[in-house]
Design an enzyme around this catalytic site. Structure first.
Site, PDB file in Angstrom:
ATOM      1  N   LYS A  13      25.988  34.746  43.919  1.00  0.00           N
ATOM      2  CA  LYS A  13      25.004  33.874  43.261  1.00  0.00           C
ATOM      3  C   LYS A  13      25.615  32.520  42.913  1.00  0.00           C
ATOM      4  O   LYS A  13      25.018  31.476  43.171  1.00  0.00           O
ATOM      5  CB  LYS A  13      24.473  34.514  41.962  1.00  0.00           C
ATOM      6  N   ARG A  88      19.358  38.366  32.137  1.00  0.00           N
ATOM      7  CA  ARG A  88      20.019  39.615  32.520  1.00  0.00           C
ATOM      8  C   ARG A  88      19.378  40.815  31.831  1.00  0.00           C
ATOM      9  O   ARG A  88      19.792  41.958  32.085  1.00  0.00           O
ATOM     10  CB  ARG A  88      21.498  39.555  32.128  1.00  0.00           C
ATOM     11  N   ARG A 127      38.405  37.592  44.056  1.00  0.00           N
ATOM     12  CA  ARG A 127      37.936  36.284  43.609  1.00  0.00           C
ATOM     13  C   ARG A 127      39.004  35.577  42.761  1.00  0.00           C
ATOM     14  O   ARG A 127      39.682  36.192  41.961  1.00  0.00           O
ATOM     15  CB  ARG A 127      36.657  36.460  42.779  1.00  0.00           C
ATOM     16  N   ARG A 160      39.893  35.979  37.049  1.00  0.00           N
ATOM     17  CA  ARG A 160      39.205  36.104  35.770  1.00  0.00           C
ATOM     18  C   ARG A 160      39.553  37.448  35.137  1.00  0.00           C
ATOM     19  O   ARG A 160      39.651  38.446  35.848  1.00  0.00           O
ATOM     20  CB  ARG A 160      37.681  36.036  35.995  1.00  0.00           C
ATOM     21  N   ARG A 171      31.060  46.348  34.516  1.00  0.00           N
ATOM     22  CA  ARG A 171      30.032  45.317  34.719  1.00  0.00           C
ATOM     23  C   ARG A 171      28.930  45.822  35.651  1.00  0.00           C
ATOM     24  O   ARG A 171      27.755  45.524  35.467  1.00  0.00           O
ATOM     25  CB  ARG A 171      30.669  44.030  35.279  1.00  0.00           C
TER      26      ARG A 171
END
Ligand code: AMP
Length: 228
Positions: A13, A88, A127, A160, A171
């Protein structure tokens, strides 16, 4: 165009929101980025949010809603916006609808990025994010030209804290339990558009999104000019 990008973490996204925001010249509003900025700045909101972010949990609605509402109400987004990572929860979606209604408009299109759990884990675990400008990379799919260094600003690339494997699974669980219901909600509103996010070709996904935006824009223009 007032657009929402919906989907699990790691669905692409943020990457697509950045590209589309530049191409369509509309702001990219990422709730995750806004919260991380607050954490880095050490504000009261940031201190509260940090606890939840690091555990992979959702930050309480009130905190996120205030940040996003503030942004939408204060800024005159005539050309629209891309909301990435917000809403969310159903209650966030309802507040968003009410806020936009008060401003005399509503959402035009919600893109649901459908991706497999395997892709999500692969993407998130590889990532890397620039500590300076926030640009996103992936060690395999979108590597920087110099290892660990941002191509855009020369900043250091870090993983992260919430992209560590234990937190990724939490998550995904949270997404399944609290966010997935929004797919039905927006489907019922008739504005949901599913995007196959598993395709590894970023340009192809961008093209699919742009094609849908063009179609929606044409429909809106026709409706506005009374030809419908
Ligand atoms: P993201 O960058 O979108 O993956 O968000 C990172 C983290 O910020 C999430 O795991 C949540 O802890 C928090 N967060 C971002 N957006 C929201 C939201 N709309 N509601 C609650 N928490 C959020």
């Amino acid at each position: 165009m007032r657009i929402v990008f919906l989907g699990p973490p790691g669905a692409g996204k943020g990457t697509q929101a950045e590209i589309i925001s530049k191409k369509k010249k509309i702001p990219h509003i990422s709730s995750g980025n806004l919260l991380r900025e607050a954490v880095d700045a050490g504000t009261e909101t940031g201190i509260k949010a940090k606890y939840y972010i690091e555990k992979g949990l959702l930050v309480p609605d009130q905190i996120v809603v205030d940040i996003i509402k503030d942004r939408i109400v204060k800024n005159d987004f005539k050309a629209g916006f891309i909301l990435d990572g917000f809403p969310r929860t159903l209650s966030q979606a309802k507040v968003l609808d009410e806020t936009l209604k008060k401003l005399g408009n509503g959402l035009d299109i919600v893109f649901y990025f459908s991706v497999s759990k395997e892709s999500v884990v692969l993407r998130l675990s590889g990532r890397r994010m620039c500590v300076n400008c926030g640009a996103n990379y992936h060690i395999k799919y979108v590597p920087s030209s110099r290892d660990g260094i941002c191509d855009k600003c020369g900043g250091k690339l870090n993983q992260r804290a919430d992209d560590k494997s234990e937190t990724i699974l939490e998550r995904l669980k949270v997404y399944h339990e609290q966010t997935e219901d929004l797919i039905e909600y927006y489907k019922r509103n008739g504005i949901l558009k599913e995007i196959a996010g598993d395709i590894s070709n970023i340009e192809m996904i961008t093209k699919n999104i742009l094609d849908s935006i063009d179609l929606a824009e044409k429909r809106l223009n026709r409706a506005r000019s009374g030809l419908n």
